[in-house]
Design a protein around this motif. Structure first.
Motif: not given
Length: 351
Positions: A327-350
């Motif tokens: 997934g690296i582009k040249g010598r730069d790798e960006r790791i994706s982020q995700h929006m978190v709210n009350q609807d999906n927070v339990n997916e990310y806890i732990g």
């Protein structure tokens, strides 16, 4: 008498040979041990930054699996620059002097990255910057310099989207005075830091582009720090009181500091102002789960840690980084982020 002298001389020669062989054996053993291990030096800008400490912790966790994969022992050494660029430069010098196989740097001051790059280049030690991005010209100084991080624009857009979705469901959650606008204050991470400026710009842009009018009451730099955000929030409570409808924060640590100040002065507000952050640290996610924080953005510390370790080890072993990190582009790798709210927070806890 002469026979004894000859015999003594022979014994001396044998002892010299034995000692020489032992020294050679020890040297070969030492060299063999060195071949079996990869030493990686890591210097971070500040050891009490919650996101950075979690990222380094994930690096430590990833070492065992990586050791199995490459069949080598990995030794990580962490140094805390305590927001002092001179100290960080000295730490890099120390890693170079001790012949580390790769150096990973979370910069104190991104504008002086060229000094570190030139030192690493002269010593031929691969370099991985992470989380705090150098200017492109400094990354281009050598082909064994990399950057791993997230996209600040993406973070800002996702943070803004947290507010947009909540507002569209229930405008009264924000608009306490019924004037059709959101009165907000903003906690900025670090004055002049590119991530702070970009997160700020795109968080507000995303909200206003959705047709939600915004009125800024104030913006203050709190240096990513919870205690500074707490003190700033107390000042705002004294100045603006119940006028504040939203607190936008460039990271979760500052958002938590603001929430602590709000909760201690609950009587000031008819409704507590909503608070939104970025990073998705453990305490931030727990605040979202308890509805103390409107939402956050999961900045993937684990993903960044694994990328940094993969690149450092690949360079140390003279492997092709692109094969290890597709997934690296040249010598730069960006790791994706995700929006978190009350609807999906339990997916990310732990996680």
């Amino acid at each position: 008498m002469r026979r004894y002298c000859i015999r003594g001389a022979r014994i001396g020669i044998v002892l010299v040979l034995i000692l020489g062989l032992c020294a050679c054996s020890n040297r070969k053993q030492s060299e063999s041990e060195k071949e079996k291990s990869i030493r990686i030096g890591v210097t971070i800008y500040r050891g009490d930054d919650a996101f950075i400490t979690s990222l380094y912790s994930y690096m430590e966790d990833a070492v065992k699996e990586k050791e199995k994969e490459i069949g080598r022992k990995i030794v990580l050494t962490m140094a805390d620059a305590k927001k002092n660029q001179s100290s960080q430069t000295d730490q890099v010098d120390d890693f170079i002097q001790k012949e580390y196989d790769a150096i990973c740097v979370n910069l104190v001051d991104r504008t002086v990255a060229s000094v570190i790059v030139n030192k690493a280049k002269e010593a031929e030690v691969p370099l991985v910057f992470f989380n705090r991005e150098p200017v492109q010209a400094d990354l281009d100084l050598w082909d064994k310099v990399y950057y791993v991080g997230s996209d600040a624009k993406e973070a800002g857009e996702l943070e803004g989207q947290v507010v947009v979705e909540a507002y569209q469901k229930n405008p009264e959650l924000f608009d306490k005075n019924g004037d059709g606008k959101i009165q907000y204050v903003l906690l900025e991470g670090d004055q002049g830091h590119q991530d702070s400026m970009i997160r700020t710009e795109y968080t507000i842009k995303t909200i206003t582009d959705a047709g939600i009018p915004m009125e800024r009451l104030d913006i203050i730099t709190a240096n990513w720090m919870r205690n500074m955000a707490y003190a700033t929030m107390l000042e705002w409570i004294g100045r603006f009181g119940d006028e504040m409808e939203l607190v936008v924060s460039n990271n979760d640590d500052m958002a938590i500091g603001a929430i602590e100040a709000i909760n201690e002065n609950r009587e000031v507000f008819t409704k507590k102002p909503q608070v939104v952050g970025t990073d998705g640290i453990k305490e931030g996610l727990e605040m979202v789960q308890k509805s103390e924080m409107l939402g956050t953005v999961k900045n993937d510390a684990k993903g960044q840690a694994e990328a940094v370790l993969d690149i450092a080890c690949a360079e140390a072993l003279n492997q092709k980084v692109k094969e290890i990190r597709p997934g690296i582009k040249g010598r730069d790798e960006r790791i994706s982020q995700h929006m978190v709210n009350q609807d999906n927070v339990n997916e990310y806890i732990g996680e």
